[in-house]
Write a protein that holds these residues in place. Structure first.
Motif, mmCIF file in Angstrom:
data_model
loop_
_atom_site.group_PDB
_atom_site.id
_atom_site.type_symbol
_atom_site.label_atom_id
_atom_site.label_comp_id
_atom_site.label_asym_id
_atom_site.label_seq_id
_atom_site.Cartn_x
_atom_site.Cartn_y
_atom_site.Cartn_z
ATOM 1 N N ALA A 214 -70.675 -1.985 65.084
ATOM 2 C CA ALA A 214 -71.078 -1.545 66.343
ATOM 3 C C ALA A 214 -72.757 -1.642 65.968
ATOM 4 O O ALA A 214 -73.496 -1.951 67.102
ATOM 5 C CB ALA A 214 -70.962 -0.009 66.520
ATOM 6 N N ASN A 215 -73.457 -1.413 64.900
ATOM 7 C CA ASN A 215 -74.693 -1.639 64.704
ATOM 8 C C ASN A 215 -75.169 -3.121 64.665
ATOM 9 O O ASN A 215 -76.013 -3.528 65.281
ATOM 10 C CB ASN A 215 -75.124 -0.992 63.326
ATOM 11 N N TRP A 216 -74.432 -3.819 64.126
ATOM 12 C CA TRP A 216 -74.425 -5.491 64.383
ATOM 13 C C TRP A 216 -74.444 -5.903 65.836
ATOM 14 O O TRP A 216 -75.246 -6.635 66.120
ATOM 15 C CB TRP A 216 -73.495 -6.224 63.410
ATOM 16 N N LEU A 217 -73.459 -5.398 66.555
ATOM 17 C CA LEU A 217 -73.419 -5.771 68.010
ATOM 18 C C LEU A 217 -74.672 -5.417 68.704
ATOM 19 O O LEU A 217 -75.296 -6.139 69.380
ATOM 20 C CB LEU A 217 -72.263 -4.960 68.574
ATOM 21 N N ARG A 218 -75.330 -4.155 68.344
ATOM 22 C CA ARG A 218 -76.619 -3.894 69.047
ATOM 23 C C ARG A 218 -77.430 -4.769 68.457
ATOM 24 O O ARG A 218 -78.621 -5.295 69.396
ATOM 25 C CB ARG A 218 -76.790 -2.426 68.614
ATOM 26 N N VAL B 164 -76.631 5.909 81.744
ATOM 27 C CA VAL B 164 -77.625 6.385 81.058
ATOM 28 C C VAL B 164 -77.034 7.514 80.292
ATOM 29 O O VAL B 164 -77.111 7.612 79.121
ATOM 30 C CB VAL B 164 -78.891 6.896 81.586
ATOM 31 N N LEU B 165 -76.303 8.470 80.793
ATOM 32 C CA LEU B 165 -75.540 9.478 80.060
ATOM 33 C C LEU B 165 -74.547 8.896 79.161
ATOM 34 O O LEU B 165 -74.646 9.291 77.943
ATOM 35 C CB LEU B 165 -74.488 10.382 81.121
ATOM 36 N N LEU B 166 -73.824 7.601 79.322
ATOM 37 C CA LEU B 166 -73.060 7.171 78.497
ATOM 38 C C LEU B 166 -73.730 6.603 77.262
ATOM 39 O O LEU B 166 -73.376 6.785 76.073
ATOM 40 C CB LEU B 166 -72.009 6.095 79.041
ATOM 41 N N GLY B 167 -74.760 5.719 77.550
ATOM 42 C CA GLY B 167 -75.570 5.377 76.405
ATOM 43 C C GLY B 167 -76.195 6.409 75.626
ATOM 44 O O GLY B 167 -76.049 6.204 74.519
ATOM 45 N N LEU B 168 -76.832 7.257 76.232
ATOM 46 C CA LEU B 168 -77.027 8.472 75.374
ATOM 47 C C LEU B 168 -76.093 9.303 74.517
ATOM 48 O O LEU B 168 -76.393 9.442 73.275
ATOM 49 C CB LEU B 168 -78.075 9.601 76.223
ATOM 50 N N ILE B 169 -74.919 9.594 75.077
ATOM 51 C CA ILE B 169 -73.853 10.097 74.415
ATOM 52 C C ILE B 169 -73.261 9.341 73.236
ATOM 53 O O ILE B 169 -73.499 9.802 71.829
ATOM 54 C CB ILE B 169 -72.761 10.465 75.203
ATOM 55 N N VAL B 170 -73.209 7.932 73.315
ATOM 56 C CA VAL B 170 -72.720 7.182 72.130
ATOM 57 C C VAL B 170 -73.926 6.950 71.061
ATOM 58 O O VAL B 170 -73.727 7.140 70.017
ATOM 59 C CB VAL B 170 -72.452 5.707 72.795
ATOM 60 N N THR B 171 -75.107 7.192 71.581
ATOM 61 C CA THR B 171 -76.232 7.116 70.567
ATOM 62 C C THR B 171 -76.353 8.234 69.875
ATOM 63 O O THR B 171 -76.514 8.143 68.448
ATOM 64 C CB THR B 171 -77.594 6.745 71.260
ATOM 65 N N ILE B 172 -76.219 9.293 70.493
ATOM 66 C CA ILE B 172 -76.422 10.820 69.884
ATOM 67 C C ILE B 172 -75.026 10.693 68.786
ATOM 68 O O ILE B 172 -75.192 11.029 67.823
ATOM 69 C CB ILE B 172 -76.168 12.135 70.850
ATOM 70 N N ALA B 173 -73.724 10.156 69.149
ATOM 71 C CA ALA B 173 -72.581 10.481 68.375
ATOM 72 C C ALA B 173 -72.807 9.348 67.124
ATOM 73 O O ALA B 173 -72.271 9.699 66.284
ATOM 74 C CB ALA B 173 -71.634 10.055 69.297
ATOM 75 N N SER B 174 -73.524 8.301 67.365
ATOM 76 C CA SER B 174 -73.449 7.470 66.321
ATOM 77 C C SER B 174 -74.778 7.506 65.401
ATOM 78 O O SER B 174 -75.144 6.715 64.418
ATOM 79 C CB SER B 174 -73.316 6.278 66.836
ATOM 80 N N ALA B 175 -75.629 8.573 65.780
ATOM 81 C CA ALA B 175 -77.071 8.661 65.193
ATOM 82 C C ALA B 175 -77.171 8.490 63.568
ATOM 83 O O ALA B 175 -77.846 7.854 63.134
ATOM 84 C CB ALA B 175 -77.512 10.016 65.710
ATOM 85 N N TRP B 176 -75.896 9.137 62.968
ATOM 86 C CA TRP B 176 -75.877 9.128 61.288
ATOM 87 C C TRP B 176 -75.702 7.790 60.882
ATOM 88 O O TRP B 176 -75.726 7.689 59.785
ATOM 89 C CB TRP B 176 -75.184 10.248 60.890
ATOM 90 N N THR B 177 -75.069 6.676 61.619
ATOM 91 C CA THR B 177 -74.729 5.706 61.181
ATOM 92 C C THR B 177 -75.767 4.587 61.343
ATOM 93 O O THR B 177 -75.829 3.462 60.994
ATOM 94 C CB THR B 177 -73.440 5.097 62.030
ATOM 95 N N ASP B 178 -76.907 5.253 62.039
ATOM 96 C CA ASP B 178 -77.976 4.177 62.380
ATOM 97 C C ASP B 178 -79.371 4.719 62.150
ATOM 98 O O ASP B 178 -80.433 4.181 62.950
ATOM 99 C CB ASP B 178 -77.906 3.884 63.930
ATOM 100 N N LEU B 179 -79.468 5.558 61.304
ATOM 101 C CA LEU B 179 -80.694 6.175 60.840
ATOM 102 C C LEU B 179 -81.612 5.242 60.178
ATOM 103 O O LEU B 179 -80.926 4.494 59.377
ATOM 104 C CB LEU B 179 -80.576 7.568 60.101
ATOM 105 N N PRO B 180 -82.749 5.015 60.519
ATOM 106 C CA PRO B 180 -83.784 4.262 59.657
ATOM 107 C C PRO B 180 -83.992 4.777 58.178
ATOM 108 O O PRO B 180 -83.708 6.043 57.870
ATOM 109 C CB PRO B 180 -84.951 4.109 60.527
ATOM 110 N N PRO B 181 -84.363 3.773 57.198
ATOM 111 C CA PRO B 181 -84.795 4.433 56.014
ATOM 112 C C PRO B 181 -85.562 5.502 56.039
ATOM 113 O O PRO B 181 -86.526 5.633 56.855
ATOM 114 C CB PRO B 181 -85.537 3.298 55.334
ATOM 115 N N GLY B 182 -85.613 6.548 55.244
ATOM 116 C CA GLY B 182 -86.522 7.607 55.099
ATOM 117 C C GLY B 182 -85.885 8.893 55.568
ATOM 118 O O GLY B 182 -86.595 10.138 55.756
ATOM 119 N N PHE B 183 -84.674 8.729 56.250
ATOM 120 C CA PHE B 183 -84.227 9.897 56.776
ATOM 121 C C PHE B 183 -82.825 10.532 56.151
ATOM 122 O O PHE B 183 -82.074 11.077 56.776
ATOM 123 C CB PHE B 183 -83.458 9.588 58.265
ATOM 124 N N ASP B 184 -82.902 10.292 54.615
ATOM 125 C CA ASP B 184 -81.810 10.719 53.918
ATOM 126 C C ASP B 184 -81.714 12.142 53.759
ATOM 127 O O ASP B 184 -80.769 12.700 53.490
ATOM 128 C CB ASP B 184 -81.893 9.913 52.441
#
Length: 189
Positions: free
Chosen positions: A99-103, A144-164
């Motif tokens: 999913a991240n690569w797709l984005r 927009v709601l769908l995009g935000l829901i998916v983004t929230i649900a997948s947030a931990w798979t796509d955190l930038p470095p420094g958010f460990d």
């Protein structure tokens, strides 16, 4: 080489490609490695999928179809739907990476993804119905709601470095509850 069986070959190619794309993305993936892992050859990739982009689209389509088979999406229960998305990504890290690569690579792909487009269109229609029924906020468009829901649900798979610190300080169960609460607040009418 295993005996010739078109369905088995196609399945092996999809399985090998999913692993390759999850690790390297589309640009970094090599059809030679995919063919070798699938005990096949490059010609079969082009025969079944036309191109490396077509193979990636088929991998995404296969995951979309498998996900839809679980019947996880309920527009009347979007917080729980977000939790199901979160669970899917936690349980399937390769799917999260795909999913991240797709984005990252979507704009450079030269292959249609009708399964993904159809799935998202169906979800948007379901959210629109929930909005018209007064179950979900209409302050934001359904897409927009769908995009935000998916983004929230997948947030931990796509955190930038420094958010460990998020993974260090909060358990997976707590992260899941944050997803549910965030989406509950987002979609409340």
């Amino acid at each position: 080489m295993p005996p010739r069986d078109a369905d088995a070959t196609r399945t092996r190619l999809l399985t090998a490609a999913a692993a390759e794309f999850a690790r390297y993305g589309v640009a970094g993936a090599r059809v030679e490695r995919i063919a070798a892992a699938a005990q096949s050859n490059k010609a079969q990739i082009y025969h079944y999928f036309n191109s490396k982009d077509g193979l990636f689209a088929a991998v995404i389509g296969a995951h979309v179809e498998a996900t839809f088979a679980t019947d996880y999406f309920d527009a009347a229960a979007l917080p729980e739907t977000a939790a199901a998305i979160f669970d899917t990504f936690v349980d399937n890290p390769d799917l999260a990476r795909l999913a991240n690569w797709l984005r990252v690579e979507a704009t450079s792909l030269d292959a249609p993804m009708p399964a993904l487009e159809d799935a998202n269109a169906a979800k948007i229609r379901a959210i629109e119905k929930a909005q018209s029924d007064g179950i979900v906020t209409n302050r934001l468009p359904a897409a927009v709601l769908l995009g935000l829901i998916v983004t929230i649900a997948s947030a931990w798979t796509d955190l930038p470095p420094g958010f460990d610190m998020i993974e260090r300080d909060f358990t997976v169960a707590q992260q899941r509850e944050f997803v549910i609460e965030s989406v509950r607040r987002l979609v409340a009418p």
